[in-house]
Design an enzyme around this catalytic site. Sequence first.
Site: not given
Length: 162
Positions: A61, A63, A72, A74, A111, A114
């Site tokens: 991830n 940010e 993210c 993924e 999430c 993803c």
Amino acid sequence: MQNKKIKLTFLTAHLSELTELDQELIAKAKEAFTTAYAPYSGFLVGASVLLDNGEIVSGSNQENVAYPSGLCAERVAMFYAGARFPDAKIKSIAVSVISKNFEVTDVVSPCGACRQVMAEYEEKQEQAIKVILHSPTDEVLIANTVEDLLPFMFKSPLLKKH
Ligand code: THU
């Protein structure tokens, strides 16, 4: 009016019960979370994608101070795989997590965005993607297809006029 039910299938296991290949993919995801850039959440996520050409592509991830600009693990891994090996099919994706702030005991649960991206790759390649979710306590949850993680998924044919 009809009451309908959906049946989802998933497996739970301890890491040691998995095949060598699945364990290796999880090890790569654990390696990947060390590269996370997560100064705001302290939640480090790694994802590794196994392709049908044998390559493993990993992501973590990333940010941003403008929070929604981050991505993210993924999606970083899947988009990277799609960009580097556009013709390869994704066989499986392993996701692992650790937090700098608290003890994580559960598997990481991708999430919705993803899952949607996983679903589209599954549809595009016409082959199921195995999703392997790993916890720091070495508990594992496996879904053999993204369909089991995202019922009622939005699919590209829904965009077409009938
Ligand atoms: N995150 C992931 O990378 N993958 C998940 O499956 C759940 C959440 C990231 C996004 C954000 O950087 C941090 O974890 C906290 O939500």
